[in-house]
Design a protein around this motif. Structure first.
Motif, short mmCIF file in Angstrom:
data_model
loop_
_atom_site.label_atom_id
_atom_site.label_comp_id
_atom_site.label_asym_id
_atom_site.label_seq_id
_atom_site.Cartn_x
_atom_site.Cartn_y
_atom_site.Cartn_z
N ALA A 1 -10.93 1.60 -6.11
CA ALA A 1 -10.39 2.74 -5.13
C ALA A 1 -9.25 3.31 -5.88
CB ALA A 1 -9.90 2.33 -3.79
N ARG B 1 -7.61 12.34 -9.38
CA ARG B 1 -6.40 12.80 -9.88
C ARG B 1 -5.54 13.65 -9.01
NH1 ARG B 1 -4.36 10.77 -14.14
NH2 ARG B 1 -2.86 12.50 -14.37
N LYS B 2 -5.94 13.55 -7.55
CA LYS B 2 -4.87 14.45 -6.75
C LYS B 2 -3.96 13.31 -6.12
CE LYS B 2 -7.82 18.15 -6.23
NZ LYS B 2 -8.96 17.50 -7.28
N ARG B 3 -2.83 14.13 -5.92
CA ARG B 3 -1.75 13.18 -5.54
C ARG B 3 -1.79 12.72 -4.18
NH1 ARG B 3 -0.91 14.45 -9.75
NH2 ARG B 3 0.97 15.19 -10.91
N LEU B 4 -1.63 11.49 -4.01
CA LEU B 4 -1.80 10.73 -2.56
C LEU B 4 -0.55 10.98 -1.61
CD1 LEU B 4 -2.74 7.38 -4.32
CD2 LEU B 4 -4.26 8.70 -3.14
N PRO B 5 -1.06 11.12 -0.39
CA PRO B 5 0.20 11.48 0.72
C PRO B 5 1.04 9.97 0.72
CG PRO B 5 -2.03 11.64 1.77
CD PRO B 5 -2.42 11.15 0.10
N VAL B 6 2.13 10.17 0.65
CA VAL B 6 2.83 9.02 0.48
C VAL B 6 3.82 8.76 1.78
CG1 VAL B 6 2.99 8.79 -1.97
CG2 VAL B 6 5.04 9.98 -0.38
N ILE B 7 4.18 7.41 2.07
CA ILE B 7 5.24 6.92 3.12
C ILE B 7 6.35 7.20 2.42
CG2 ILE B 7 5.85 5.60 4.63
CD1 ILE B 7 2.93 4.45 5.03
N ALA C 1 -2.29 6.84 2.55
CA ALA C 1 -2.00 6.24 1.29
C ALA C 1 -2.82 5.50 0.30
CB ALA C 1 -0.57 5.79 1.43
N ARG C 2 -3.79 5.05 0.97
CA ARG C 2 -4.83 4.01 0.47
C ARG C 2 -5.87 5.18 -0.41
NH1 ARG C 2 -9.31 1.52 0.00
NH2 ARG C 2 -9.12 -0.69 -0.64
N PRO C 3 -5.95 4.94 -1.51
CA PRO C 3 -6.75 5.78 -2.56
C PRO C 3 -8.19 5.28 -2.06
CG PRO C 3 -5.67 3.86 -4.04
CD PRO C 3 -5.03 3.86 -2.67
N MET D 1 -11.14 13.41 -4.83
CA MET D 1 -9.75 12.58 -4.79
C MET D 1 -9.27 12.55 -5.96
SD MET D 1 -8.96 12.35 -1.40
CE MET D 1 -7.86 11.06 -1.35
N MET E 1 1.09 9.96 -12.34
CA MET E 1 0.42 11.26 -12.43
C MET E 1 1.47 12.32 -13.16
SD MET E 1 -2.74 11.53 -9.91
CE MET E 1 -2.35 10.32 -8.54
N ARG F 1 2.49 1.56 -3.28
CA ARG F 1 1.56 1.69 -4.41
C ARG F 1 1.28 3.31 -4.38
NH1 ARG F 1 -3.95 -1.19 -3.63
NH2 ARG F 1 -4.30 0.41 -2.22
N ALA F 2 1.02 4.12 -3.29
CA ALA F 2 0.81 5.48 -3.62
C ALA F 2 1.80 6.30 -4.22
CB ALA F 2 0.51 6.10 -2.25
N GLN F 3 3.02 5.74 -3.92
CA GLN F 3 4.37 6.49 -4.82
C GLN F 3 4.04 6.15 -6.25
OE1 GLN F 3 7.61 4.60 -3.04
NE2 GLN F 3 7.45 5.42 -0.96
N ASN G 1 1.58 8.32 -7.89
CA ASN G 1 1.75 9.81 -7.77
C ASN G 1 2.84 10.05 -8.95
OD1 ASN G 1 0.16 10.41 -5.72
ND2 ASN G 1 1.66 10.54 -4.49
N ALA H 1 -8.89 6.90 -8.15
CA ALA H 1 -7.99 8.03 -7.96
C ALA H 1 -7.09 8.44 -9.05
CB ALA H 1 -6.91 7.38 -6.57
N LEU H 2 -7.26 7.72 -10.00
CA LEU H 2 -6.13 8.09 -11.07
C LEU H 2 -6.75 8.33 -12.30
CD1 LEU H 2 -3.25 7.59 -11.69
CD2 LEU H 2 -3.49 5.50 -12.66
N VAL I 1 0.79 -1.19 0.17
CA VAL I 1 0.10 0.10 -0.02
C VAL I 1 0.84 1.27 -0.22
CG1 VAL I 1 -1.73 1.17 1.28
CG2 VAL I 1 -1.86 -1.16 1.35
N SER I 2 1.90 1.14 0.70
CA SER I 2 2.62 2.66 1.00
C SER I 2 3.68 2.80 -0.34
CB SER I 2 3.68 2.30 2.04
OG SER I 2 4.57 1.51 2.02
#
Lengths: 270, 272, 316
Positions: free
Chosen positions: A217, C259-265, C249-251, C257, A199, A191-193, A196, A221-222, A188-189
């Protein structure tokens, strides 16, 4: 509205099934039935569906790995399945692909830089320095360093490998990227990277993106618009905002339920 | 760590045989063809460490020369047949469809044809010789390698990095060369090692039947045939070439086994 | 039902579990969430007495009041299936392809409960019906390949329930299934746990699946239990920076939300070999203090549980 980059019209694909009896052929398996869509430059179309929904078949048709039984795929107005092999090869730098498994999509016996340069070599770019510069540029675009080109895939984590696969896909500065479950295998962590990064690259390069996945989900988001597929058919299509606020098809609603688990609990106790 | 033991033992046996063969090309304790009828079937002595044969020739020298013949014919035949077979297998895998179907049925056909019969036919047509023996052994290796190469290549062709190569716009030949061959090399090398063991046996059998090495050339199978008539008089004449054949076959077999065990887990780990 | 105290598991590559303490009450549903290498599957295996031979366990495990610390394979065997049962991610490979469904489910009944064939058959039929398998009678005579993935998972659940265990451990039970089927399996597990008063430990990397299935949540990272609490509470108000990052970080399918950048770890999940000595999350944490990398934080109480983070230390 700009002219679409990619148009798919009435795509149909069947696969023969093994005979169960000697004298009677089994009816073929219909993997995809009458799928049509278009993607404009810079736009993202999401295809959401599950195993057996035909979404991977769709990706293979769009990439020209297989021929459709009916319908056509046009890139820049050219029917890619009607092109002679040489002409298709010349068109390859315009559309590239990212795969699901970051462990399987890189040749374990080749240095990362070699793999990233592969589309360039196939396009006839062979100068040592120009290859090295383009590879370095692509690596930096995806958040890695030029020095990573000399390392082997097993030295990288899953997320980093997916970045390498993305670098290979953008090194020819394509107009269209096809991503088949490109983040499904990632934590998950991480995946967000990667989401982004996709995009960012899209905005920097004006990339059209065909993003295939099973998680509503992630797709929501994308993507600007979404195509919902079930058992080879498109059951619902529309702009993302409309689809996620007012899903019409029961299957779309089920996908939304699955994606929304946490909000369910927060809203009302089960 | 069991595979380490077989790897080392196999490598030592093969190394010894190969070294003996190589040395024999330049030097043997006695000239190979020097007949000394007065001193035939001599017991081991300082001059003849393993004694002499029925014509008084030095047994050790002939065993060394036999190693050179047996090993070079076996290895050469497997390399030739394996090379052609691998090429055909790669071709079948890359083109698929009818090409693959036709090539594989052809392989099935050749499996159904007894290799020994083919060798006898070859000898009948072109005369018995070590070269023809090698060609016959090479021929039987073609379908074996075609099948192994095709099977392994088919598994690589469906991997995503090959698909990525296709997406990059590379042709089948380029992908076969750059992705398929390096990724199927390990199983092929293992197969080749094991096939050399079989080829040594085949060469010995054919020479024993008189279809292979012709006198006065030394070959383990030939020596076995010559010793047969003297089995009750001088059993050691048959024991020495027999031991050499066993050791060489065992050596290549162990080496192949060890290589397979050593290659497999590493491949798994690399991909995992 | 289950009590774990200070459980650690050392693998040759590094520490897979560090000082994990956890308890699950009768009929309670606990979600165990974490990314790859978090130790969640190792913890699940430890509760079955099935950790790999290479792992060195220390700490205490008690099952239904029975101390299983350092128990041998022979001591675990009678407890498996009867006290604690497990289902796995892959319903494809967990069934013997050559054995009919009916025989598969009857086997533990005959073997463990010493039932006669006739009784075992009737019981197996009941179990399959209880898991919502349609036409259970016909399915009894079928082979695994004739069933879909969801149906197979139901058979495995029936198999796990055969000896009426007090705890069911489900390791990623819905990951290999399609969304609709996954929802139904999740709901089935919840219903079975309620109806039977059976504790459920639901292991998953997917917060959404766990949210639907459980009432309590345990979040793991790098072999540590970083946060526990009521599921709804942890999801709505996470206290540990890792849990916060994971949830953010979970969409989410939300029109605002798109096409908004997700907060990342930042960074990547560390491998077992190079975990930081102190807080395992050190190096990736946005709120990191100087002592985090070197000193392991104690678990501090939160609204409904605990979180192991130096930031939550009460002011002296």
């Amino acid at each position: 509205m700009t002219a679409p980059l990619l148009i798919a019209e009435g795509l149909r694909k069947t696969y023969p099934r093994p005979r169960r009896r000697l004298l009677r052929a089994e009816p073929p398996l219909v993997a995809l039935e009458d799928a049509s869509f278009a993607i404009a430059p810079g736009e993202t179309l999401g295809i959401v569906g599950e195993s057996g929904s035909g979404k991977t078949t769709l990706a293979r048709l769009v990439m020209g790995f297989e021929r459709p039984d009916a319908g056509c795929v046009r890139l820049d107005g050219q029917d890619i399945h009607a092109l002679p092999p040489r002409a298709l090869q010349r068109l390859r730098p315009r559309f590239q692909m990212i795969f699901q498994d970051p462990y399987g999509s890189l040749d374990p016996r080749r240095q990362v830089g070699w793999s990233i340069a592969e589309p360039l070599r196939a396009a006839g770019i062979t100068g040592r320095t120009s290859l090295r510069d383009r590879v370095a540029e692509a690596l930096e675009q995806v958040g890695l360093s030029a020095a990573d080109a000399a390392r082997y895939p097993h030295e990288f984590s899953g997320g980093q490998r997916q970045r390498i696969a993305i670098a290979r896909a953008v090194v020819t500065r394509p107009a269209l990227l096809v991503a088949d479950e490109a983040v499904s295998a990632l934590d998950v962590s991480v995946r967000a990277q990667i989401l982004n990064l996709l995009m960012d690259l899209q905005e920097a390069m004006g990339l059209g993106l065909l993003f295939i996945g099973h998680d509503m989900a992630v797709i929501a988001a994308l993507c600007d618009s979404i195509l919902v597929m079930q058992e080879g058919r498109v059951v619902e299509a529309g702009p993302t905002a409309r689809l996620i606020t007012a899903p019409a098809h029961p299957y779309t609603r089920a996908l939304m339920d699955a994606a929304r688990g946490e909000t369910l609990t927060r809203g009302a106790a089960p | 760590m069991r595979h380490r033991a077989s790897l080392i033992l196999g490598a030592v046996l093969v190394g010894l045989m190969a070294a003996a063969g190589l040395v024999s090309l330049a030097w043997t304790p006695w000239p190979l063809a020097e007949i000394d009828v007065l001193n035939k079937l001599a017991a081991p002595s300082a001059a003849h460490p393993l004694g002499t044969d029925g014509l008084g020739r030095d047994l050790l020298s002939r065993l060394m020369a036999g190693a050179a013949n047996s090993l070079s014919v076996a290895a050469g035949a497997v390399l030739l047949g394996g090379g052609i077979g691998t090429g055909l297998g790669l071709l079948a895998s890359a083109w698929g469809g009818r090409v693959e179907e036709a090539l594989m049925r052809l392989c099935d056909l050749s499996f159904a044809f007894p290799a020994l019969l083919f060798a006898i036919m070859l000898a009948a047509a072109f005369g018995p010789s070590l070269l023809n023996t090698g060609l016959a052994i090479a021929f039987i290796n073609v379908p074996i390698f075609a099948r192994v190469a095709r099977g392994a290549a088919n598994q690589v062709w469906v991997r995503d990095f090959v698909l990525a190569g296709r997406a990059a716009g590379r042709g089948r030949a380029a992908i076969s060369r750059d992705h398929i061959v390096p990724n199927i090399a390990a199983p092929l090398i293992v197969q080749a090692t094991i096939e050399i063991a079989t080829a040594i046996l085949a060469e010995a059998a054919l020479s024993y039947l008189g279809l292979g090495a012709q006198p006065p050339a030394a070959s383990w199978g030939r020596m076995l045939a010559e010793a047969q008539t003297l089995l009750w008089v001088a059993p050691m004449q048959a024991v020495w070439p027999g031991l050499c054949i066993t050791a060489a076959v065992l050596g290549f077999g162990l080496l192949g086994d060890g290589l397979r065990d050593w290659a497999d887990p590493r491949l798994v780990r690399r991909q995992a | 039902m289950i009590r774990v105290e200070g459980l650690s598991a050392a693998l040759p590559q590094g520490q897979a579990l560090r000082d994990v303490s956890l308890s699950v009450a009768r009929g309670e549903r606990l979600g165990l969430v974490g990314e790859s290498g978090s130790g969640k599957s190792m913890l699940g295996l430890a509760l079955m007495g099935m950790v790999p031979d290479a792992a060195q366990l220390s700490g205490r495990i008690a099952l239904d009041g029975q101390d299983m610390t350092g128990a041998t394979e022979a001591a675990w065997q009678p407890l498996r299936a009867r006290k604690v049962a497990m289902i796995f991610q892959e319903p494809m490979t967990a069934l013997d392809p050559l054995v009919r469904i009916g025989e598969t489910v009857m086997e533990p009944l005959i073997l463990h409960l010493k039932m006669r064939r006739r009784d075992a058959r009737a019981r197996a039929l009941d179990l399959l019906a209880e898991t919502g398998l349609t036409e259970p009678e016909a399915k009894m005579r079928q082979y695994p390949h004739q069933l879909s993935g969801g149906q197979r998972q139901r058979v495995l659940i029936a198999l796990a329930l055969a000896c009426d265990p007090g705890v069911l451990i489900a390791d990623e039970p819905t990951t290999a299934l399609d969304a609709q089927i996954a929802l139904r399996i999740t709901d089935l597990l919840v219903r079975l746990s309620r109806d039977r008063g059976m504790a459920l430990i639901f292991i998953s990397h997917d917060l959404a699946a766990v949210a639907r299935a459980t009432e309590r949540l345990a979040v793991m990272y790098g072999g540590d239990l970083v946060e526990t609490g009521a599921t709804a509470e942890v999801l709505a108000n996470p206290r540990h920076p890792y849990t916060q990052g994971l949830i953010a970080a979970r969409p989410r399918p939300d029109p605002a939300m798109i096409r908004k950048r997700l907060p990342v770890i930042p960074g990547t999940v560390p491998t077992l070999g190079d975990l930081p000595r102190g807080c395992r999350f050190a190096g990736r944490c946005a709120a990191e203090l100087p002592r985090c990398a070197g000193t392991r934080p104690a678990p501090w109480p939160t609204a409904s549980g605990q979180a192991a983070c130096h930031l939550l230390e009460p002011a002296p």
